[in-house]
Design a protein around this motif. Structure first.
Motif, PDB file in Angstrom:
ATOM      1  N   VAL A 124       0.859  -1.182   0.000  1.00 35.52           N
ATOM      2  CA  VAL A 124       0.000   0.000   0.000  1.00 35.52           C
ATOM      3  C   VAL A 124       0.902   1.240   0.000  1.00 35.52           C
ATOM      4  CG1 VAL A 124      -1.978   1.205   1.006  1.00 35.52           C
ATOM      5  CG2 VAL A 124      -1.831  -1.292   1.160  1.00 35.52           C
ATOM      6  N   ASP A 125       1.208   1.817   1.162  1.00 39.49           N
ATOM      7  CA  ASP A 125       2.065   3.010   1.157  1.00 39.49           C
ATOM      8  C   ASP A 125       3.187   2.940   2.190  1.00 39.49           C
ATOM      9  OD1 ASP A 125       0.551   3.252   3.420  1.00 39.49           O
ATOM     10  OD2 ASP A 125      -0.374   5.166   2.903  1.00 39.49           O
ATOM     11  N   ARG A 126       3.471   1.723   2.678  1.00 32.32           N
ATOM     12  CA  ARG A 126       4.567   1.536   3.621  1.00 32.32           C
ATOM     13  C   ARG A 126       5.418   0.361   3.167  1.00 32.32           C
ATOM     14  NH1 ARG A 126       2.795   0.697   9.552  1.00 32.32           N
ATOM     15  NH2 ARG A 126       1.082  -0.467   8.629  1.00 32.32           N
ATOM     16  N   PRO A 127       6.728   0.465   3.303  1.00 35.72           N
ATOM     17  CA  PRO A 127       7.571  -0.680   2.924  1.00 35.72           C
ATOM     18  C   PRO A 127       7.377  -1.844   3.895  1.00 35.72           C
ATOM     19  CG  PRO A 127       8.902   1.043   3.924  1.00 35.72           C
ATOM     20  CD  PRO A 127       7.523   1.618   3.744  1.00 35.72           C
ATOM     21  N   LEU A 128       7.691  -3.024   3.420  1.00 35.15           N
ATOM     22  CA  LEU A 128       7.535  -4.222   4.246  1.00 35.15           C
ATOM     23  C   LEU A 128       8.236  -4.077   5.595  1.00 35.15           C
ATOM     24  CD1 LEU A 128       8.084  -7.140   1.688  1.00 35.15           C
ATOM     25  CD2 LEU A 128       5.918  -6.382   2.679  1.00 35.15           C
ATOM     26  N   ILE A 129       9.428  -3.492   5.587  1.00 28.07           N
ATOM     27  CA  ILE A 129      10.191  -3.408   6.823  1.00 28.07           C
ATOM     28  C   ILE A 129       9.491  -2.541   7.862  1.00 28.07           C
ATOM     29  CG2 ILE A 129      11.606  -1.437   6.098  1.00 28.07           C
ATOM     30  CD1 ILE A 129      12.728  -4.559   8.116  1.00 28.07           C
TER      31      ILE A 129
ATOM     32  N   MET B  47       1.357  14.681   7.122  1.00 28.29           N
ATOM     33  CA  MET B  47       2.418  13.913   6.463  1.00 28.29           C
ATOM     34  C   MET B  47       3.703  13.933   7.301  1.00 28.29           C
ATOM     35  SD  MET B  47       2.093  14.802   2.403  1.00 28.29           S
ATOM     36  CE  MET B  47       0.618  14.369   1.479  1.00 28.29           C
ATOM     37  N   LEU B  48       3.968  15.066   7.918  1.00 26.13           N
ATOM     38  CA  LEU B  48       5.155  15.189   8.761  1.00 26.13           C
ATOM     39  C   LEU B  48       5.075  14.225   9.940  1.00 26.13           C
ATOM     40  CD1 LEU B  48       7.786  16.776   9.236  1.00 26.13           C
ATOM     41  CD2 LEU B  48       6.450  18.385  10.600  1.00 26.13           C
ATOM     42  N   GLU B  49       3.897  14.105  10.520  1.00 28.00           N
ATOM     43  CA  GLU B  49       3.700  13.189  11.644  1.00 28.00           C
ATOM     44  C   GLU B  49       3.870  11.742  11.193  1.00 28.00           C
ATOM     45  OE1 GLU B  49       3.378  12.479  15.576  1.00 28.00           O
ATOM     46  OE2 GLU B  49       3.404  14.452  14.616  1.00 28.00           O
ATOM     47  N   GLU B  50       3.361  11.437  10.003  1.00 33.11           N
ATOM     48  CA  GLU B  50       3.506  10.083   9.449  1.00 33.11           C
ATOM     49  C   GLU B  50       4.977   9.761   9.218  1.00 33.11           C
ATOM     50  OE1 GLU B  50       2.070   6.395   8.031  1.00 33.11           O
ATOM     51  OE2 GLU B  50       0.948   8.028   8.993  1.00 33.11           O
ATOM     52  N   LEU B  51       5.706  10.756   8.775  1.00 30.41           N
ATOM     53  CA  LEU B  51       7.130  10.571   8.490  1.00 30.41           C
ATOM     54  C   LEU B  51       7.920  10.245   9.757  1.00 30.41           C
ATOM     55  CD1 LEU B  51       8.933  10.787   5.923  1.00 30.41           C
ATOM     56  CD2 LEU B  51       9.525  13.099   6.667  1.00 30.41           C
ATOM     57  N   LYS B  52       7.493  10.799  10.882  1.00 31.53           N
ATOM     58  CA  LYS B  52       8.202  10.581  12.131  1.00 31.53           C
ATOM     59  C   LYS B  52       8.213   9.118  12.544  1.00 31.53           C
ATOM     60  CE  LYS B  52       7.577  15.181  14.178  1.00 31.53           C
ATOM     61  NZ  LYS B  52       6.917  15.947  15.266  1.00 31.53           N
TER      62      LYS B  52
ATOM     63  N   ASP C 205      -9.606   2.854   5.681  1.00 31.41           N
ATOM     64  CA  ASP C 205     -10.820   3.666   5.559  1.00 31.41           C
ATOM     65  C   ASP C 205     -10.739   4.620   4.373  1.00 31.41           C
ATOM     66  OD1 ASP C 205     -11.917   2.457   7.782  1.00 31.41           O
ATOM     67  OD2 ASP C 205     -11.260   4.022   9.169  1.00 31.41           O
ATOM     68  N   ASP C 206      -9.541   5.133   4.101  1.00 29.32           N
ATOM     69  CA  ASP C 206      -9.396   6.119   3.027  1.00 29.32           C
ATOM     70  C   ASP C 206      -9.340   5.488   1.639  1.00 29.32           C
ATOM     71  OD1 ASP C 206      -6.952   4.959   3.743  1.00 29.32           O
ATOM     72  OD2 ASP C 206      -5.793   6.663   2.986  1.00 29.32           O
ATOM     73  N   LEU C 207      -9.233   4.170   1.558  1.00 24.23           N
ATOM     74  CA  LEU C 207      -9.114   3.490   0.263  1.00 24.23           C
ATOM     75  C   LEU C 207     -10.250   2.513  -0.019  1.00 24.23           C
ATOM     76  CD1 LEU C 207      -5.296   2.594   0.375  1.00 24.23           C
ATOM     77  CD2 LEU C 207      -6.356   4.490  -0.863  1.00 24.23           C
ATOM     78  N   ARG C 208     -10.906   2.053   1.052  1.00 28.78           N
ATOM     79  CA  ARG C 208     -11.824   0.923   0.934  1.00 28.78           C
ATOM     80  C   ARG C 208     -12.919   1.157  -0.110  1.00 28.78           C
ATOM     81  NH1 ARG C 208     -13.771   1.010   5.708  1.00 28.78           N
ATOM     82  NH2 ARG C 208     -12.104  -0.236   6.629  1.00 28.78           N
ATOM     83  N   GLY C 209     -13.596   2.287  -0.049  1.00 30.13           N
ATOM     84  CA  GLY C 209     -14.740   2.507  -0.930  1.00 30.13           C
ATOM     85  C   GLY C 209     -14.398   2.393  -2.398  1.00 30.13           C
TER      86      GLY C 209
END
Length: 297
Positions: free
Chosen positions: A34-39, A87-92, A276-280
């Motif tokens: 999806v949007d995160r690497p396996l690791i 996005m900054l918070e996600e990056l952390k 939730d943001d992709l399901r529909g």
């Protein structure tokens, strides 16, 4: 009281040949689900289980792994300047404290047991976890967290286990069950990739382990086994032969083999539908695709 597990080994030295040509320049562990690497899934699971020290067993061409967990000051400044604070918070979540990660090179591809053995000096005299990032597990309570909580009661060595079809047993290490307690089994023996008609059960080991430091001593003595590699299951089996406890833990969750293309695609669908943001939109597309496929038949 059992000593808490705070160290985890991540064997990530493989070449990822099943995903060529992508893995010619991108480590398999960096490939995105999806949007995160396996690791990242493996690291998040380890953090949830209370892991504080992360040991990566790598090889040449894996520098992208080190870069991924480093801070990116320019990118962070740009996101902050543009007000993209979410996005900054996600990056952390991708940043690791200095000293939290150690990188060790496995110079020869001699198997999982050898990869774990490479980290012996960093493990020292403590129990430790091993996480194989190829095995991505969707679970309400992360798999390793389930195991750590169970291990506090049992001690010894513990392997994650799941039922597989008998004809698939030859692809796994398989547990010879001594006593079955439901979510937990005591182990009589372990057989690495047995022939289907010789498998002692259909309870297979998957990529989560909690191990005692004695495993490193066992690995010191083991020569190459199945497939010409040093097998981790042989070192765990040596614990049994020495009279020490080994348990299989039937985790609650769904495991995806992201070391295979089919498994990676299945995980992409499952994790996409869970968002939730992709399901529909994604669900609508899949239904339309299935309708077209059925109509074509």
């Amino acid at each position: 009281m059992q000593k808490r597990v705070t160290k985890a080994i991540f064997p990530v030295a493989g070449l990822g040949t099943r995903f060529l040509p992508a893995t010619k320049s991108v480590p398999k562990e960096i490939m995105t689900l999806v949007d995160r690497p396996l690791i990242q899934y493996a690291i998040d699971e380890a953090r949830a289980a209370g892991i504080k020290e992360f040991i990566f067993v790598t090889s040449r061409g894996k520098s992208a792994l080190e870069d991924y967990f480093d801070i990116a000051p320019e990118l962070e400044r740009t996101l902050r300047k543009k007000g993209k604070l979410d996005m900054l918070e996600e990056l952390k979540s991708t940043n690791m404290e200095s000293g939290a990660i150690a990188y060790i090179r496995q110079h020869k591809a001699l198997g999982l047991g050898h990869a774990v053995w490479c980290a012996r000096r960093l493990v020292a005299n403590e129990p430790f976890a091993v996480i194989l990032p190829d095995d991505v597990i969707a679970a309400e309570t992360p798999c390793l967290q389930q195991m750590v909580e169970a291990h506090e009661e049992t001690g010894g060595c513990m392997v994650a286990a799941m039922e597989v079809p008998k004809d698939k047993a030859s692809s796994y290490g398989v547990i010879d069950i001594k006593e079955d307690f439901g979510s937990m089994v005591s182990v009589k023996g372990l057989v690495e990739k047995p022939a289907a008609d010789e498998a002692p059960s259909n309870l297979a080991i998957i990529g989560r382990y909690i191990l005692t430091p004695r495993i490193m001593q066992n690995l010191n003595k083991i020569k190459s086994g199945s497939g010409g590699e040093v097998q981790l299951t042989d070192a765990i089996d040596a614990e049994l032969k020495s009279g020490h406890d080994v348990f299989g833990y039937r985790f609650r969750g769904q495991r995806f083999d992201c070391g295979s293309k089919a498994g990676f695609l299945q995980a992409t669908v499952a994790f996409g539908l869970a968002r939730d943001d992709l399901r529909g939109e994604f669900d609508t597309y899949l239904r339309e695709l299935m309708s077209m496929h059925q109509a074509a038949q």
